[in-house]
Design a protein around this motif. Structure first.
Motif, PDB file in Angstrom:
ATOM      1  N   ILE A 158       8.669 -10.261  -8.640  1.00 52.53           N
ATOM      2  CA  ILE A 158       8.676  -9.309  -9.757  1.00 52.53           C
ATOM      3  C   ILE A 158       8.351  -7.901  -9.275  1.00 52.53           C
ATOM      4  O   ILE A 158       9.054  -6.941  -9.605  1.00 52.53           O
ATOM      5  CB  ILE A 158       7.700  -9.771 -10.866  1.00 52.53           C
ATOM      6  N   VAL A 159       7.303  -7.768  -8.457  1.00 53.92           N
ATOM      7  CA  VAL A 159       6.890  -6.438  -7.998  1.00 53.92           C
ATOM      8  C   VAL A 159       7.953  -5.810  -7.096  1.00 53.92           C
ATOM      9  O   VAL A 159       8.270  -4.629  -7.217  1.00 53.92           O
ATOM     10  CB  VAL A 159       5.517  -6.499  -7.289  1.00 53.92           C
ATOM     11  N   PHE A 160       8.535  -6.601  -6.204  1.00 55.12           N
ATOM     12  CA  PHE A 160       9.527  -6.048  -5.277  1.00 55.12           C
ATOM     13  C   PHE A 160      10.829  -5.669  -5.979  1.00 55.12           C
ATOM     14  O   PHE A 160      11.516  -4.749  -5.551  1.00 55.12           O
ATOM     15  CB  PHE A 160       9.805  -7.026  -4.136  1.00 55.12           C
ATOM     16  N   LEU A 161      11.180  -6.372  -7.015  1.00 49.97           N
ATOM     17  CA  LEU A 161      12.433  -6.062  -7.707  1.00 49.97           C
ATOM     18  C   LEU A 161      12.263  -4.978  -8.779  1.00 49.97           C
ATOM     19  O   LEU A 161      13.246  -4.468  -9.296  1.00 49.97           O
ATOM     20  CB  LEU A 161      13.041  -7.335  -8.305  1.00 49.97           C
ATOM     21  N   MET A 162      11.028  -4.645  -9.089  1.00 50.09           N
ATOM     22  CA  MET A 162      10.745  -3.563 -10.024  1.00 50.09           C
ATOM     23  C   MET A 162      10.929  -2.234  -9.290  1.00 50.09           C
ATOM     24  O   MET A 162      10.315  -2.025  -8.244  1.00 50.09           O
ATOM     25  CB  MET A 162       9.269  -3.671 -10.457  1.00 50.09           C
ATOM     26  N   PRO A 163      11.775  -1.359  -9.785  1.00 47.12           N
ATOM     27  CA  PRO A 163      11.894  -0.062  -9.106  1.00 47.12           C
ATOM     28  C   PRO A 163      10.531   0.633  -9.065  1.00 47.12           C
ATOM     29  O   PRO A 163       9.844   0.735 -10.074  1.00 47.12           O
ATOM     30  CB  PRO A 163      12.879   0.711  -9.976  1.00 47.12           C
ATOM     31  N   PHE A 164      10.139   1.048  -7.885  1.00 50.35           N
ATOM     32  CA  PHE A 164       8.896   1.767  -7.664  1.00 50.35           C
ATOM     33  C   PHE A 164       7.671   0.934  -8.039  1.00 50.35           C
ATOM     34  O   PHE A 164       6.657   1.461  -8.461  1.00 50.35           O
ATOM     35  CB  PHE A 164       8.894   3.120  -8.388  1.00 50.35           C
ATOM     36  N   GLY A 165       7.786  -0.385  -7.883  1.00 52.72           N
ATOM     37  CA  GLY A 165       6.652  -1.271  -8.130  1.00 52.72           C
ATOM     38  C   GLY A 165       5.606  -1.100  -7.035  1.00 52.72           C
ATOM     39  O   GLY A 165       5.889  -0.553  -5.966  1.00 52.72           O
ATOM     40  N   PRO A 166       4.407  -1.572  -7.283  1.00 54.43           N
ATOM     41  CA  PRO A 166       3.323  -1.410  -6.296  1.00 54.43           C
ATOM     42  C   PRO A 166       3.437  -2.428  -5.154  1.00 54.43           C
ATOM     43  O   PRO A 166       2.593  -3.315  -5.002  1.00 54.43           O
ATOM     44  CB  PRO A 166       2.066  -1.636  -7.147  1.00 54.43           C
ATOM     45  N   ASP A 167       4.477  -2.283  -4.334  1.00 53.58           N
ATOM     46  CA  ASP A 167       4.745  -3.230  -3.239  1.00 53.58           C
ATOM     47  C   ASP A 167       3.541  -3.413  -2.322  1.00 53.58           C
ATOM     48  O   ASP A 167       3.168  -4.535  -1.995  1.00 53.58           O
ATOM     49  CB  ASP A 167       5.917  -2.756  -2.376  1.00 53.58           C
ATOM     50  N   ASP A 168       2.968  -2.282  -1.875  1.00 53.88           N
ATOM     51  CA  ASP A 168       1.871  -2.372  -0.914  1.00 53.88           C
ATOM     52  C   ASP A 168       0.656  -3.062  -1.528  1.00 53.88           C
ATOM     53  O   ASP A 168      -0.008  -3.853  -0.861  1.00 53.88           O
ATOM     54  CB  ASP A 168       1.505  -0.980  -0.387  1.00 53.88           C
ATOM     55  N   LEU A 169       0.371  -2.771  -2.790  1.00 51.11           N
ATOM     56  CA  LEU A 169      -0.742  -3.453  -3.464  1.00 51.11           C
ATOM     57  C   LEU A 169      -0.466  -4.950  -3.587  1.00 51.11           C
ATOM     58  O   LEU A 169      -1.374  -5.770  -3.424  1.00 51.11           O
ATOM     59  CB  LEU A 169      -1.000  -2.866  -4.851  1.00 51.11           C
ATOM     60  N   ALA A 170       0.778  -5.310  -3.874  1.00 48.58           N
ATOM     61  CA  ALA A 170       1.127  -6.731  -3.969  1.00 48.58           C
ATOM     62  C   ALA A 170       0.941  -7.420  -2.619  1.00 48.58           C
ATOM     63  O   ALA A 170       0.493  -8.569  -2.554  1.00 48.58           O
ATOM     64  CB  ALA A 170       2.556  -6.901  -4.467  1.00 48.58           C
ATOM     65  N   CYS A 171       1.278  -6.712  -1.537  1.00 51.82           N
ATOM     66  CA  CYS A 171       1.080  -7.289  -0.202  1.00 51.82           C
ATOM     67  C   CYS A 171      -0.408  -7.427   0.111  1.00 51.82           C
ATOM     68  O   CYS A 171      -0.833  -8.427   0.695  1.00 51.82           O
ATOM     69  CB  CYS A 171       1.776  -6.429   0.849  1.00 51.82           C
ATOM     70  N   LEU A 172      -1.195  -6.425  -0.287  1.00 49.69           N
ATOM     71  CA  LEU A 172      -2.650  -6.534  -0.130  1.00 49.69           C
ATOM     72  C   LEU A 172      -3.172  -7.735  -0.914  1.00 49.69           C
ATOM     73  O   LEU A 172      -3.958  -8.529  -0.411  1.00 49.69           O
ATOM     74  CB  LEU A 172      -3.345  -5.264  -0.630  1.00 49.69           C
ATOM     75  N   ALA A 173      -2.742  -7.843  -2.162  1.00 49.40           N
ATOM     76  CA  ALA A 173      -3.180  -8.952  -3.018  1.00 49.40           C
ATOM     77  C   ALA A 173      -2.798 -10.298  -2.412  1.00 49.40           C
ATOM     78  O   ALA A 173      -3.580 -11.253  -2.448  1.00 49.40           O
ATOM     79  CB  ALA A 173      -2.586  -8.808  -4.421  1.00 49.40           C
ATOM     80  N   SER A 174      -1.610 -10.374  -1.831  1.00 45.27           N
ATOM     81  CA  SER A 174      -1.148 -11.633  -1.229  1.00 45.27           C
ATOM     82  C   SER A 174      -2.076 -12.091  -0.112  1.00 45.27           C
ATOM     83  O   SER A 174      -2.254 -13.285   0.105  1.00 45.27           O
ATOM     84  CB  SER A 174       0.261 -11.476  -0.675  1.00 45.27           C
ATOM     85  N   GLY A 175      -2.659 -11.124   0.589  1.00 45.26           N
ATOM     86  CA  GLY A 175      -3.590 -11.455   1.660  1.00 45.26           C
ATOM     87  C   GLY A 175      -4.831 -12.188   1.181  1.00 45.26           C
ATOM     88  O   GLY A 175      -5.502 -12.863   1.955  1.00 45.26           O
ATOM     89  N   PHE A 176      -5.149 -12.052  -0.099  1.00 47.09           N
ATOM     90  CA  PHE A 176      -6.313 -12.735  -0.676  1.00 47.09           C
ATOM     91  C   PHE A 176      -5.956 -14.093  -1.274  1.00 47.09           C
ATOM     92  O   PHE A 176      -6.836 -14.831  -1.700  1.00 47.09           O
ATOM     93  CB  PHE A 176      -6.944 -11.877  -1.783  1.00 47.09           C
ATOM     94  N   THR A 177      -4.668 -14.409  -1.354  1.00 51.44           N
ATOM     95  CA  THR A 177      -4.249 -15.654  -2.002  1.00 51.44           C
ATOM     96  C   THR A 177      -4.098 -16.769  -0.974  1.00 51.44           C
ATOM     97  O   THR A 177      -4.319 -16.568   0.219  1.00 51.44           O
ATOM     98  CB  THR A 177      -2.908 -15.466  -2.746  1.00 51.44           C
ATOM     99  N   LYS A 178      -3.666 -17.909  -1.446  1.00 58.88           N
ATOM    100  CA  LYS A 178      -3.513 -19.071  -0.569  1.00 58.88           C
ATOM    101  C   LYS A 178      -2.096 -19.199  -0.005  1.00 58.88           C
ATOM    102  O   LYS A 178      -1.775 -20.204   0.617  1.00 58.88           O
ATOM    103  CB  LYS A 178      -3.883 -20.339  -1.343  1.00 58.88           C
ATOM    104  N   ILE A 179      -1.247 -18.202  -0.226  1.00 57.19           N
ATOM    105  CA  ILE A 179       0.109 -18.287   0.309  1.00 57.19           C
ATOM    106  C   ILE A 179       0.042 -18.378   1.837  1.00 57.19           C
ATOM    107  O   ILE A 179      -0.760 -17.694   2.476  1.00 57.19           O
ATOM    108  CB  ILE A 179       0.980 -17.085  -0.150  1.00 57.19           C
ATOM    109  N   SER A 180       0.877 -19.217   2.403  1.00 63.13           N
ATOM    110  CA  SER A 180       0.896 -19.342   3.867  1.00 63.13           C
ATOM    111  C   SER A 180       1.622 -18.134   4.459  1.00 63.13           C
ATOM    112  O   SER A 180       2.450 -17.497   3.801  1.00 63.13           O
ATOM    113  CB  SER A 180       1.627 -20.621   4.275  1.00 63.13           C
ATOM    114  N   LEU A 181       1.293 -17.846   5.702  1.00 66.35           N
ATOM    115  CA  LEU A 181       1.953 -16.738   6.396  1.00 66.35           C
ATOM    116  C   LEU A 181       3.466 -16.968   6.430  1.00 66.35           C
ATOM    117  O   LEU A 181       4.249 -16.046   6.206  1.00 66.35           O
ATOM    118  CB  LEU A 181       1.392 -16.584   7.815  1.00 66.35           C
ATOM    119  N   LYS A 182       3.874 -18.212   6.666  1.00 60.27           N
ATOM    120  CA  LYS A 182       5.302 -18.555   6.732  1.00 60.27           C
ATOM    121  C   LYS A 182       6.010 -18.249   5.410  1.00 60.27           C
ATOM    122  O   LYS A 182       7.071 -17.611   5.397  1.00 60.27           O
ATOM    123  CB  LYS A 182       5.456 -20.037   7.087  1.00 60.27           C
ATOM    124  N   ASP A 183       5.424 -18.673   4.281  1.00 61.32           N
ATOM    125  CA  ASP A 183       6.037 -18.402   2.977  1.00 61.32           C
ATOM    126  C   ASP A 183       6.025 -16.916   2.661  1.00 61.32           C
ATOM    127  O   ASP A 183       6.973 -16.379   2.083  1.00 61.32           O
ATOM    128  CB  ASP A 183       5.325 -19.179   1.860  1.00 61.32           C
TER     129      ASP A 183
END
Length: 192
Positions: free
Chosen positions: A137-162
């Motif tokens: 959602i964030v990446f497909l939103m024009p001018f979405g907060p991509d970098d913040l979403a990437c920061l947030a992802s670092g706190f989640t349980k998503i694997s590096l591969k995914d």
């Protein structure tokens, strides 16, 4: 770390201001052909320098989001420009993800302002349940907060591969969307 981040930001800002001054002085932004010739004067190092700037961009944002991407399109063409911009940003966002995983909140506080923390925390909350959907959602939103979403992802349980698969798939689309929107805005401003 926060002081170093501020110093890097200030130095980067000064470099950007000087670069913009020279770009306007030599009509680099008014004429894509001149910009392309200027960048190509650096030969092999032109794309390398551009990709390195893109790698740094998510970690220490020294250029307003999207401006360097548009410069890539104007310098290298619509397809290669998106590819170079995307390659650099993907590498930078993977580094960002790994830094957040390793250093956590302390690292995040060193590179982002306090005003971004509530948005980041909301993204982490969403990301804990649906990380990949949040990124889509964030990446497909024009001018979405991509970098913040990437920061947030670092706190989640998503694997590096995914995370890497998702970023590689979405980043070129995101870059293309906001580049072409910005180019249209620049054209409208130039016309009026």
């Amino acid at each position: 770390m926060k002081k170093l981040s501020k110093v890097i930001f200030i130095v980067g800002l000064v470099i950007v201001i000087v670069a913009i001054f020279f770009a306007f002085k030599y009509n680099l932004f008014q004429n894509p052909v001149i910009l392309k010739k200027f960048v190509h004067r650096f030969g092999f190092f032109g794309p390398v320098i551009f990709i390195l700037i893109q790698i740094i961009q998510p970690i220490v944002p020294i250029i307003p989001g999207g401006v360097s991407d548009v410069a890539g399109i104007l310098s290298f063409g619509p397809i290669i420009g998106v590819v170079y911009a995307s390659v650099g940003l993907v590498i930078g966002e993977i580094i960002l993800f790994l830094l957040v995983h390793k250093y956590g909140r302390k690292f995040v506080l060193s590179i982002t302002s306090d005003k971004n923390m509530p948005r980041l925390e909301r993204l982490v909350d969403v990301g804990n349940k649906h990380t990949i959907w949040m990124l889509i959602i964030v990446f497909l939103m024009p001018f979405g907060p991509d970098d913040l979403a990437c920061l947030a992802s670092g706190f989640t349980k998503i694997s590096l591969k995914d995370y890497i698969k998702t970023i590689i798939l979405l980043k070129p689309i995101s870059v293309a969307i906001h580049c072409y929107l910005l180019l249209d805005v620049f054209k409208m401003v130039k016309i009026n």
